[in-house]
Design an enzyme around this catalytic site. Structure first.
Site, PDB file in Angstrom:
ATOM      1  N   LYS A 267      -0.826   4.832   4.534  1.00 46.79           N
ATOM      2  CA  LYS A 267      -1.593   3.842   5.316  1.00 46.79           C
ATOM      3  C   LYS A 267      -0.927   3.656   6.668  1.00 46.79           C
ATOM      4  O   LYS A 267       0.264   3.399   6.757  1.00 46.79           O
ATOM      5  CB  LYS A 267      -1.647   2.509   4.565  1.00 46.79           C
ATOM      6  CG  LYS A 267      -2.546   1.472   5.242  1.00 46.79           C
ATOM      7  CD  LYS A 267      -2.736   0.251   4.340  1.00 46.79           C
ATOM      8  CE  LYS A 267      -3.489  -0.849   5.049  1.00 46.79           C
ATOM      9  NZ  LYS A 267      -4.881  -0.512   5.370  1.00 46.79           N
TER      10      LYS A 267
ATOM     11  N   HIS B 221       0.835  -1.203   0.000  1.00 50.73           N
ATOM     12  CA  HIS B 221       0.000   0.000   0.000  1.00 50.73           C
ATOM     13  C   HIS B 221       0.871   1.254   0.000  1.00 50.73           C
ATOM     14  O   HIS B 221       2.041   1.195   0.375  1.00 50.73           O
ATOM     15  CB  HIS B 221      -0.913   0.026   1.225  1.00 50.73           C
ATOM     16  CG  HIS B 221      -2.049  -0.950   1.140  1.00 50.73           C
ATOM     17  ND1 HIS B 221      -1.891  -2.285   1.486  1.00 50.73           N
ATOM     18  CD2 HIS B 221      -3.343  -0.808   0.738  1.00 50.73           C
ATOM     19  CE1 HIS B 221      -3.059  -2.899   1.300  1.00 50.73           C
ATOM     20  NE2 HIS B 221      -3.947  -2.035   0.852  1.00 50.73           N
TER      21      HIS B 221
END
Lengths: 265, 265, 265, 265
Positions: free
Chosen positions: C159, C155
């Site tokens: 995040k 990600h």
């Protein structure tokens, strides 16, 4: 010293992203927009307005030059507009940084000639992605040792043309360094037309088009018992901004014509 | 002129593959095997025999030197044997090409010293894979532009140690060029111990171990809106042979100590 | 017959994308927005307005129910709001379709109980991505045959948490079908803390966080001499819309509580 | 109860790997080899010998049946030999498990007919790789939701034919479930012949051939904003053994003709 940058094509998607990036850069200033209409309007945070706020739009490069004295003209318009813009810019002592493909070889020659006569840099960079340029350079270097190469480029299914310009350019760059040779099995038996992809300079290019995809390319280089893969994924237009800023900065340092971001990296 | 090559460790898996590759190379000759036993036996196409056919085994490097006058000693044995072998080889005017990791810094210093006193090359290459070396070099170059790096290395589940030597070396090489900085979200919240991998020089290394896998590594370099991935897959021991042959050839051209195949590529 | 859909959370990013998708669907109608403020305002193509155009905003679900009689309440708000919304919706005969994670086990039990008492469906789908659900289902099925599993989820570096909810859920789903066993080398030697990732149900999860990345996961399943990889790339919020529409349609067909989109695929 | 297995083609590479796997399996016994020559010789750990040790070679299936009473004949020979072998085996009450492609539709029909008349299973499995079969099944299931599909298959450059049988079979299996439709941009402009790959049932197949590669395939399924990739890497012949053993075990449980390992998984 702050670099004064004018933008042609500032209303477009690339242009507005670039306007934002230049405004954010500590060593640059966005001083004016060149357009074929909206003379006297203003651009403010990506929107056009008739109120006097932000950066003025000019339809005449001469007036733009006189009023805001740009060091650099970043040109993100189409090939038709780019060439006359760049000629005039050089004449006015403004360094063109051109982010459009589609200039003819003759136009490129002319720009090179004028740029070098004037001792003023002119940079043509059809692909501002530093990541993509690194991929092409590394693939070229690796092909000295691992000479069998295939390219898989993958784009969304709204892309019209295949193969992509980057894939073709990668093959061209590699072909300049490697010994030409036949790849694959000499008695290859292709049972479905096109399965082995397009042959470009003896290398195979495969173009994948699917909804969902953005812009991706991998170069596969095979040798006995091993595989080297160089892959670039472009997820967002923002990925072009480091290349735009680098080109603008380099245009201040250089005094000649430069064709391709790969000359600067 | 043919390069005369002796091999230490020729009975091993790498050694026998190398013996075959050297025998096949048009510019090399496999002239003798150095071993700690089987003196006077012969190696023939990878098997030991007491019949006089193929290449003789010697347990004394002095006798080997005298009988077959090798130019190069390719040493694929363990770190304990490698160091005395290399010392004696240099003294006898034979260029060591060493394919073992595990030499101490002090041993490396001593070899460097003797090699340069004699003006005779000595090459230490813990990893003969040209593909892996290219991956490390490219990753290092790319980190100038794309400074956030994570490494995923994947090996079969018989591999004991993690992370792999190549992954650690990649991170070390990158750390020499990039500006140190914190990667990831500063307030990262790791809910399962180890999820974010090992921190090596500020980069994350993730080690995957599964049956079926061979030896694979990918270096991921992220920038705003883009990702550059450099991946190397090693499927077979044969992939080391171009690096072995290149090192042997270079050892004839060079006159100094060389640490790492990356110095030659 | 057209399905009448109300949305809670329509001002958010997922909510406005969903409002657009529902408006486009030939068998659905977006009939009202539930919010904690802006009562009496209107939503029109994603913007709030006080002019009477588009869809009305209600702060009371009872009034919303009375005025526009929705069949379904799509709830994309946070866990705190979701639970009371769903309770009231069921009481009013509106089928909740809930796209938020974070409900407690007790809340889930209560919703299940009420939904089944009333014979009215209630769907909880923390992940509306059909592609991600397929990845999890396939990985679970494959683990019957290829029982050694590692998960790499990647990600963007904004995040906060690691590992991702999808990665943990994948491991949980697989653990329900496979025979527990030790993976990797039993004498594994980890030289850098965390290199082997997080252990979740005996499987390893590796969390990569880099600028440029969006949301990606791959499940690797290894067997003797082979590897099966199931990978999902989520490039855009639009990828959730088919799952949203499918859930809304299924909510009209079902009469019980359903936990997870995987129950519908 | 131990399953008694005879092997036709036991001297080949697949055959000797299978002989070893069957010998290792706790519920199976390798009882005899069927060959077109070497009658009365013995197979012992993969080598032929005239000494009475290991498993006897028979050139007559009738004699083989009488002497060692096999339950199953695993046939890894070529299409010409397979058909008569299987006919005779069924007549003798031995279940054929056939691992060769190339049977004609008529031959398949005949075997089906005889197998079902006798109530004795007959399994034809051109691809014993469970991983590859899972890839094909998952891709087929996923195509219900993500209907735009391209296939990239990658093999070493000694492979003669393109596209691979597995790639074509994958496209065939998917075409049975998905609504036919045009993929890609309707006005696609292909500037280099073959760039877009082979069209098989409306899907594109791309065949990569490079030294170093082994046998790899990925199926890419695209949807709005997402991509699902199912990839299988086959690194070693051993990966076929679980499928061989599973087929042998299933042949004892079934009483009908079975075409394709995918029917058993």
């Amino acid at each position: 010293m702050t670099i004064r940058v004018a933008i042609a094509g500032a209303r477009g998607r690339m242009g507005s992203t670039a306007a934002f990036a230049i405004t954010e850069a500590p060593d640059m200033e966005f001083v004016g927009a060149l357009d074929y209409k909206y003379d006297g309007w203003y651009m403010n945070s990506g929107s056009l307005t008739q109120q006097q706020s932000g950066v003025r739009v000019y339809t005449s490069i001469a007036e733009l030059a006189q009023q805001v004295r740009p060091d650099v003209l970043l040109d993100l318009t189409d090939p038709e507009a780019v060439f006359p813009n760049a000629q005039k810019a050089i004449a006015l002592g403004i360094r063109p940084v051109i982010g459009t493909s589609g200039l003819t070889l003759e136009e490129i020659d002319q720009l090179k000639c004028r740029s070098e006569q004037k001792g003023l840099s002119c940079i043509v960079a059809p692909n501002f992605s530093i990541g993509a340029v690194l991929m092409m350079k590394f693939a070229t270097q690796a092909a000295h040792y691992l000479g069998d190469v295939e390219i898989i480029e993958m784009h969304h299914d709204r892309k019209l043309d295949a193969p992509s310009g980057t894939a073709t350019k990668t093959a061209d760059m590699i072909s300049e360094v490697r010994t030409p040779h036949l790849q694959g099995h000499p008695d290859e038996q292709v049972n479905a037309y096109g399965a082995r992809g397009a042959d470009v300079q003896g290398m195979k290019i495969h173009s994948v088009r699917l909804p969902g995809l953005l812009a991706h390319q991998q170069v596969l280089l095979g040798g006995e018992g091993e595989l080297l893969t160089i892959r670039h994924d472009s997820f967002d237009r923002k990925s072009f901004m480091p290349g735009v800023l680098l080109s603008i900065r380099e245009s201040m340092r250089q005094r000649q014509f430069i064709n391709g971001l790969e000359q600067l990296i």
